[in-house]
Design an enzyme around this catalytic site. Structure first.
Site, short mmCIF file in Angstrom:
data_model
loop_
_atom_site.label_atom_id
_atom_site.label_comp_id
_atom_site.label_asym_id
_atom_site.label_seq_id
_atom_site.Cartn_x
_atom_site.Cartn_y
_atom_site.Cartn_z
N LYS A 202 -39.79 -102.69 -0.35
CA LYS A 202 -39.69 -103.84 -1.26
C LYS A 202 -39.87 -105.11 -0.43
O LYS A 202 -39.10 -105.38 0.49
CB LYS A 202 -38.35 -103.86 -1.98
CG LYS A 202 -38.19 -105.02 -2.95
CD LYS A 202 -36.85 -104.95 -3.66
CE LYS A 202 -36.67 -106.10 -4.62
NZ LYS A 202 -35.34 -106.05 -5.29
N LYS A 256 -42.91 -102.16 -3.93
CA LYS A 256 -42.74 -103.31 -4.82
C LYS A 256 -42.97 -104.58 -4.02
O LYS A 256 -42.38 -104.73 -2.96
CB LYS A 256 -41.33 -103.30 -5.41
CG LYS A 256 -41.04 -104.45 -6.37
CD LYS A 256 -39.61 -104.39 -6.88
CE LYS A 256 -39.36 -105.55 -7.83
NZ LYS A 256 -37.95 -105.59 -8.28
#
Length: 331
Positions: A202, A256
């Site tokens: 992420k 992400k």
């Protein structure tokens, strides 16, 4: 290994593009409703069940609205939804106790959805930002995000969500060691079958802005998240993080944001061959949706953007476009 092709004109690569039938036969990747996870924003704050201004077409849902959305997902063949709470500001504290309250909004919605639509998998978010007075994913002391203390809090959050009936836990906090701690706690508490989809790679991205609006964290965030989320310039680090989370007990992993990090999706799938997901995040959604609404691009770019994830090796995508795409695929 590259194929050995006869020289032109014996080989004419356009032959396989000549008709729709031939193109279908030769298509390498496809998109189906079963590849989608639908993120939902939920709230029990009076008046907050309203459209998210920075995400056209998306709104916060009440418990009843979330159940109806889960029913829609079942009808459209979408296998999973993911819950993100907009928490009452009065419940946001520096200690984040509401995060593991068995009767908090997320846990109530989990139980309601599983009672009404048990065939739809419920994924949750595990991070403290919806409950944190300062908007961070972890506990903060003197401006420093605490790792080990945060992990202890996240474990309590994970156990509460598992008790409520969550099928998939989504740790999005990026603290070190949280997957192993959660997995051990789940095993000890009799939740061995609960799945962990780790936000393993992420990034500290500027694409998250509309999401923070949706969960009410934009005006609370003090500083930035660069000490725990990844540097956008790094790629090898993502492989190390995925390897670590898998070794600690993650069943699936996520990259992400998505569209700006397709190279990471590809590398992860090639390196590990595990169920790999990407999140087409709020900023990506808002750009595409805004361009479509303004007539700058055709609506076909939505499905094209999702097919790119499949081509990069993703087994599934979290996307706010899920119901629209599923309806279009259904015809």
């Amino acid at each position: 290994m590259l194929p050995v092709l006869a020289p032109f004109p014996t080989t004419r690569l356009r032959r396989m593009r000549r008709t729709a039938a031939l193109r279908d036969l030769a298509q390498e990747n496809a998109l189906t409703a079963k590849d989608l996870i639908w993120p939902l924003f939920i709230t029990d704050v009076p008046g907050a069940d309203a459209p998210v201004a920075s995400m056209p077409g998306v709104q916060r849902l009440t418990l009843e609205g979330a159940v109806r959305a889960a029913e829609t997902a079942a009808e459209l063949g979408i296998p999973a939804i993911c819950l993100f709470p907009y928490t009452d500001p009065s419940l946001r504290t520096e200690a984040c106790e509401e995060a593991w309250n068995p009767e908090n909004l997320s846990n109530k919605v989990i139980r309601a959805v599983k009672a009404a639509v048990p065939e739809v998998a419920v994924m949750t978010d595990i991070a403290l930002d919806p409950y944190n007075a300062n908007g961070h994913d972890g506990l903060v002391r003197d401006g420093v995000i605490l790792n080990d203390e945060t992990v202890e809090a996240l474990v309590k959050m994970a156990l509460a969500q598992a008790e409520a009936g969550a099928d998939i836990l989504g740790p999005s906090d990026m603290m070190d060691g949280r997957i192993g701690a959660m997995r051990a706690a789940l095993e000890a508490a009799g939740h061995a079958d609960v799945t962990i989809l780790s936000y393993a790679a992420k990034y500290a991205s500027a694409f998250y802005g509309p999401f923070r609006d949706a969960v009410g964290a934009s005006d609370r965030l003090v500083g930035d998240k660069k000490t725990y989320q990844m540097n956008p310039g790094n790629s090898d680090e993502a492989i190390r993080l995925v390897a670590r989370d898998l070794a600690e007990g993650a069943d699936m992993v996520m990259v992400k944001p998505g569209m700006a990090y397709l190279d990471i999706c590809y590398r992860v799938k090639q390196a590990f061959g595990v169920p790999t997901f990407a999140y087409q995040v709020s900023g990506e959604y808002a750009m595409i949706k805004g361009a479509v609404l303004n007539g700058w691009v055709k609506e076909a770019v939505i499905a094209e953007s999702l097919l790119a994830f499949r081509r990069a090796g993703c087994d599934g995508i979290l996307t706010y476009f899920a119901p629209d795409v599923a309806r279009a695929l259904k015809g």
